[in-house]
Design a protein around this motif. Structure first.
Motif, PDB file in Angstrom:
ATOM      1  N   LEU A 305      48.658  44.093  48.246  1.00 38.43           N
ATOM      2  CA  LEU A 305      48.644  43.047  47.213  1.00 38.43           C
ATOM      3  C   LEU A 305      49.397  41.811  47.680  1.00 38.43           C
ATOM      4  O   LEU A 305      48.984  40.672  47.433  1.00 38.43           O
ATOM      5  N   ARG A 308      47.344  39.942  50.129  1.00 39.31           N
ATOM      6  CA  ARG A 308      46.286  39.230  49.408  1.00 39.31           C
ATOM      7  C   ARG A 308      46.823  37.916  48.846  1.00 39.31           C
ATOM      8  O   ARG A 308      46.196  36.867  48.963  1.00 39.31           O
ATOM      9  N   SER A 311      47.358  35.516  51.682  1.00 37.53           N
ATOM     10  CA  SER A 311      46.065  35.050  52.177  1.00 37.53           C
ATOM     11  C   SER A 311      45.545  33.914  51.292  1.00 37.53           C
ATOM     12  O   SER A 311      45.055  32.901  51.784  1.00 37.53           O
ATOM     13  N   ARG A 312      45.661  34.081  49.997  1.00 32.27           N
ATOM     14  CA  ARG A 312      45.204  33.035  49.081  1.00 32.27           C
ATOM     15  C   ARG A 312      46.039  31.767  49.259  1.00 32.27           C
ATOM     16  O   ARG A 312      45.501  30.666  49.321  1.00 32.27           O
ATOM     17  N   ASN A 315      45.219  29.771  52.323  1.00 34.26           N
ATOM     18  CA  ASN A 315      43.847  29.272  52.388  1.00 34.26           C
ATOM     19  C   ASN A 315      43.554  28.212  51.337  1.00 34.26           C
ATOM     20  O   ASN A 315      42.418  27.800  51.190  1.00 34.26           O
ATOM     21  N   GLU A 381      43.512  33.973  39.664  1.00 32.09           N
ATOM     22  CA  GLU A 381      42.647  35.157  39.744  1.00 32.09           C
ATOM     23  C   GLU A 381      41.258  34.802  39.217  1.00 32.09           C
ATOM     24  O   GLU A 381      40.249  35.311  39.692  1.00 32.09           O
ATOM     25  N   ASN A 383      37.709  34.167  38.041  1.00 31.99           N
ATOM     26  CA  ASN A 383      36.601  35.106  37.831  1.00 31.99           C
ATOM     27  C   ASN A 383      36.671  36.351  38.718  1.00 31.99           C
ATOM     28  O   ASN A 383      35.786  37.197  38.672  1.00 31.99           O
ATOM     29  N   THR A 384      37.731  36.468  39.524  1.00 34.16           N
ATOM     30  CA  THR A 384      37.892  37.699  40.316  1.00 34.16           C
ATOM     31  C   THR A 384      38.884  38.659  39.644  1.00 34.16           C
ATOM     32  O   THR A 384      39.246  39.680  40.222  1.00 34.16           O
ATOM     33  N   TRP A 386      38.485  40.707  37.385  1.00 33.24           N
ATOM     34  CA  TRP A 386      37.905  42.039  37.171  1.00 33.24           C
ATOM     35  C   TRP A 386      38.299  43.008  38.288  1.00 33.24           C
ATOM     36  O   TRP A 386      38.463  44.206  38.043  1.00 33.24           O
ATOM     37  N   LEU A 387      38.452  42.453  39.507  1.00 35.51           N
ATOM     38  CA  LEU A 387      38.770  43.315  40.650  1.00 35.51           C
ATOM     39  C   LEU A 387      40.119  43.997  40.465  1.00 35.51           C
ATOM     40  O   LEU A 387      40.237  45.210  40.599  1.00 35.51           O
ATOM     41  N   LEU A 388      41.119  43.197  40.135  1.00 34.07           N
ATOM     42  CA  LEU A 388      42.452  43.771  39.916  1.00 34.07           C
ATOM     43  C   LEU A 388      42.437  44.781  38.783  1.00 34.07           C
ATOM     44  O   LEU A 388      43.115  45.798  38.825  1.00 34.07           O
ATOM     45  N   ARG A 389      41.637  44.453  37.750  1.00 33.48           N
ATOM     46  CA  ARG A 389      41.603  45.337  36.580  1.00 33.48           C
ATOM     47  C   ARG A 389      40.900  46.655  36.878  1.00 33.48           C
ATOM     48  O   ARG A 389      41.168  47.663  36.239  1.00 33.48           O
ATOM     49  N   SER A 390      39.960  46.613  37.829  1.00 32.00           N
ATOM     50  CA  SER A 390      39.197  47.840  38.093  1.00 32.00           C
ATOM     51  C   SER A 390      39.855  48.707  39.167  1.00 32.00           C
ATOM     52  O   SER A 390      39.477  49.862  39.334  1.00 32.00           O
ATOM     53  N   LEU A 391      40.823  48.147  39.900  1.00 32.67           N
ATOM     54  CA  LEU A 391      41.438  48.911  40.987  1.00 32.67           C
ATOM     55  C   LEU A 391      42.628  49.745  40.484  1.00 32.67           C
ATOM     56  O   LEU A 391      43.297  49.347  39.526  1.00 32.67           O
TER      57      LEU A 391
END
Lengths: 543, 240
Positions: A305, A308, A311-312, A315, A381, A383-384, A386-391
């Motif tokens: 995490l 990540r 990285s953000r 970039n 975060e 529109n992404t 959902w990724l954190l929420r699903s992991l």
């Protein structure tokens, strides 16, 4: 059609600055009232910040005006006003222009609709112009107040100053649109586009700070060489016309200024509108790197995490510039302090006060308050989310990774800054270590406060990341709140206590004063962390 | 494997999912069909622990999603209809991030990434930033990320949108192989021909309520799935 598009653009801008995501407000009683109250509070906050900026610039303008008015160089004052507002406007909106005009996510959707491309461009330019005018008014408004207060101008002069101030931003807008296009083209071809943007931004920022910090010596130089400078600036015709219109009440000069501003703006608009489709559809997929298999080590979820987040950060140039600037500032100012520290001490010779050993912690703590990546990390975060929420990651780990990111990027600056200044000022190892610890705790407090602000005021639905980073309420509140918080700790506990202790126990004055600030930061951080991992975590889970 | 009991989820005054109950056993591909706005995505998001719900229970292997979301998420993979991934990462970085979160050993992940990237024709693009990917490439990356941690349950929302024919074929093959190995797959789709050929069981949802749930054979009878679905829709129009 244009009206609809403009309304949509201004709506987006307004929502970004004043509203919280509507999805977080649904299904609750009293939502409308709460939303309206929050909006009012945020509008008041922005008004307050605008007024503070006006006061800050007003003090500079009054110094310049009084000096120049005395020597009968009012015209030069207006040239400087026009010049400063011109460059300030460019600096404040150049990268916003790049994203807003050419990089908006909804460009392709709008282009697929039966809308003339020029309308899409115009609607974005109008929204950009609003930002440009706000930036410009931060300078021209205090300049006008100073002029009216100390210059006793006639009505025509005031009217022409106001009208000129309304026309002048069109010129900076035209330049911003061109530069934004150039940067968009450069960064589209560059492998490390965020670094390119960062370097260009830092050049602008460096120039700005150089001018700002040397403003008084510039005023003196201007006063001493008014005639030559007058003649030099007069080459820049729009500035000269602005000055003639305001200082002499010359309508002809005003009309010439209108031509100087409107014609370039119209030409740029014509140029961009003819290539708009090509510009906004040629930005993607410029970089293609062939994959070569490499060995990777397994990381823990928390480390993953954190990587990540880093990285953000690395970039997104706007993210680095707006939220990580304090890191660079800490290094640059520490080196500057190490070189000029002797001069500071000599200023207090005979008073028994030695400030040099107290300054590193003041400087590094203040820089920490300007380094707040967490204040927008939830919003980013987008529109992404959902990724954190699903992991299968713990909420606590997500929140910790966002705070840790802040500490990780600031830590090298603290080590460099404290070591350089510590060696230069002959500080003991204990004092240097405590200075580092204190600055890192100030950073921890800032990061925790920033994250709480972003949880309170998230903005997950956006079309332009730059607008989220630059104009979100959470960013503004977190940055100013942290600055106030840090100063409220270090001024009484490091500066005043340190100076007091120097007369009693000079050998331990710095160590005790810095430790006191460190303890205060640790105490506040502990409270903020407790809130973050209880109410903050609940809030995160309900987003 | 999955037990959904009396699931209800509302947005404001609107009931997106209304007292929905379903049981999805291991080794089955379960199709979830419904008109736009019927509540498919909401059900899927509740089931994956992304959205909270008002009442009811969702159990994965007997563990409640609401009470133990982390434990449930460890055994499932979710692929949304619109795979918005981390644009600031490269494809390989993203896959490694997912593998790290699921604690996939380095050797296994490396082998699986290589295998699936080759299968979906994504190997050469793994070092490119996700921002440069097309919709289909993002969808493929999301699928690979879902497969590399060997989930026991795969939940997919419109998985075939954006996939090229080869990738779509490989995806269907993988779904069947995974189910044969004991995994459960629950997916929503509007492509009824695919559902008809691929699914062992099917559920149809309308306005948040479950209207049909059963074996593919018993649901469609002598008709095609498309005809069954259209008859249901026409009944709704007639009622209005």
């Amino acid at each position: 059609m244009l009206k609809i598009l403009v309304r949509s653009q201004l709506g987006q801008l307004s929502a970004m600055m004043f509203s919280r995501d509507s999805k977080f407000m649904s299904g609750k009683q009293g939502v409308q009232k709460q939303r309206s109250d929050n909006k009012t509070k945020r509008i008041l906050l922005y008004v307050f910040l605008f007024v503070m900026m006006c006061i800050s610039f007003g003090s500079i303008f009054s110094a310049i005006f009084l000096t120049l008015h005395e020597s009968g160089n009012d015209k030069l004052y207006f040239m400087l006003t026009a010049g400063l507002s011109f460059f300030f406007g460019i600096f404040m909106s150049i990268f916003t222009a790049q994203k807003m005009l050419y990089g908006a996510k909804d460009n392709e959707m709008l282009l697929s609709m039966p809308i003339r491309p020029v309308y899409i461009l115009l609607s974005r330019i109008i929204a950009l112009a609003v930002l440009e005018y706000i930036s410009s008014f931060m300078l021209t408004l205090p300049a006008l107040i100073v002029f009216i207060t100390f210059g006793s101008p006639g009505a025509l002069q005031i009217i022409l100053f106001i009208l000129s101030s309304l026309v002048m931003p069109l010129l900076s807008l035209a330049i911003v649109m061109v530069l934004g296009r150039v940067f968009a083209a450069i960064s589209a071809r560059a492998k490390h586009k965020s670094i390119v943007q960062l370097i260009v931004s830092l050049i602008f920022l460096g120039a700005y700070f150089y001018i700002y910090t040397n403003i008084m010596s510039f005023v003196e130089t201007i006063a001493d060489n008014a005639q030559q400078i007058n003649a030099a600036i007069a080459f820049v015709r729009p500035l000269l016309r602005f000055a003639e219109a305001s200082a002499n009440g010359s309508i002809v000069s005003f009309l010439l200024l209108v031509l100087w501003c409107v014609i370039p703006f119209a030409l740029v608009l014509w140029w961009l509108s003819h290539g708009f489709i090509q510009i906004v559809t040629s930005e993607r997929g410029a970089v293609r790197v062939k994959y070569v298999k490499k060995h990777v080590d397994r990381k823990s979820p928390l480390r993953a995490l954190l990587s990540r987040e880093l990285s953000r950060f690395f970039n997104m140039s706007q993210y680095m510039l707006n939220c990580g600037l304090g890191t660079l500032m800490a290094v640059v100012l520490s080196v500057f302090l190490a070189i000029k520290g002797g001069e500071l001490d000599s200023a207090f010779t005979g008073t028994g006060v030695a400030l040099t050993t107290l300054f590193p912690v003041l400087l590094l703590s203040f820089s920490a308050s300007m380094t707040c990546t967490s204040c927008v990390s939830i919003s980013l975060e987008g529109n992404t989310f959902w990724l954190l929420r699903s992991l299968p990651v713990k909420t606590k780990d997500v929140l910790i990774s966002k705070v840790l990111m802040n500490l990780v990027i600031f830590a090298p600056a603290v080590i460099i800054g404290a070591t350089v200044t510590g060696i230069a000022f002959g500080m003991s190892v204990a004092e240097i270590v405590m200075t580092m610890l204190c600055a890192m705790l100030a950073q921890l407090m800032t990061a925790l406060f920033g994250l709480l602000m972003n949880l309170a005021l998230p903005k997950l639905e956006w079309t332009n990341s730059t607008v989220v980073i630059k104009q979100s309420a959470s960013v503004v509140i977190a940055l100013f709140g942290s600055m106030i918080g840090v100063l409220a700790v270090v001024i009484p506990l490091t500066l005043l206590l340190g100076i007091t202790l120097q007369t009693v126990i000079p050998a331990y004055a710095t160590l005790i004063a810095v430790t006191a600030s460190a303890l205060a930061f640790a105490f506040i951080s502990a409270i903020l962390a407790a809130i973050l991992f209880t109410a903050g975590a609940r809030r995160y889970n309900n987003l | 494997m999955i037990e959904i009991k009396h699931l209800t989820k509302t947005y404001g005054d609107k009931k997106a999912v209304d007292d929905l109950s379903l049981t999805i056993n291991d080794g089955l591909i379960y199709g979830f069909i419904g008109h736009n706005g019927a509540g498919k995505t909401t059900t899927i998001k509740c089931l994956c622990g992304i959205l909270g719900f008002d009442s009811g229970t969702v159990l994965i292997d007997g563990v409640s999603v609401a009470d133990h979301p982390l434990e449930c998420k460890k055994s499932l993979a979710y692929i949304p209809d619109n795979p918005d991934l981390y644009d600031y990462m490269t494809g390989i970085k993203f896959l490694n991030f997912i593998a790290d979160v699921f604690s996939v050993p380095a050797d296994k992940r490396s082998a699986d990434i290589e295998k699936y990237a080759k299968l979906f024709g994504l190997t050469d693009d793994l070092a490119s930033p996700i921002s440069s990917y097309s919709h289909g490439m993002k969808q493929k990356l999301a699928i690979i990320s879902a497969l590399i941690h060997d989930p026991k349950l795969i939940v997919l929302d419109e998985p075939f949108v954006g996939l090229d024919p080869k990738a779509s074929f490989e995806m269907k093959k993988i779904m069947r192989e995974r189910c044969d190995a004991g995994c459960a797959i629950f997916f929503s789709t509007h492509v009824l021909e695919v559902a008809e050929k691929l699914c062992d069981r099917v559920a149809i949802i309308k306005n948040g309520k479950l209207v049909i749930d059963g074996d593919m054979e018993s649901v469609r009878g002598e008709e095609s799935l498309e005809e069954v679905f259209l008859e249901l829709e026409n009944d709704t129009l007639a009622e209005k």
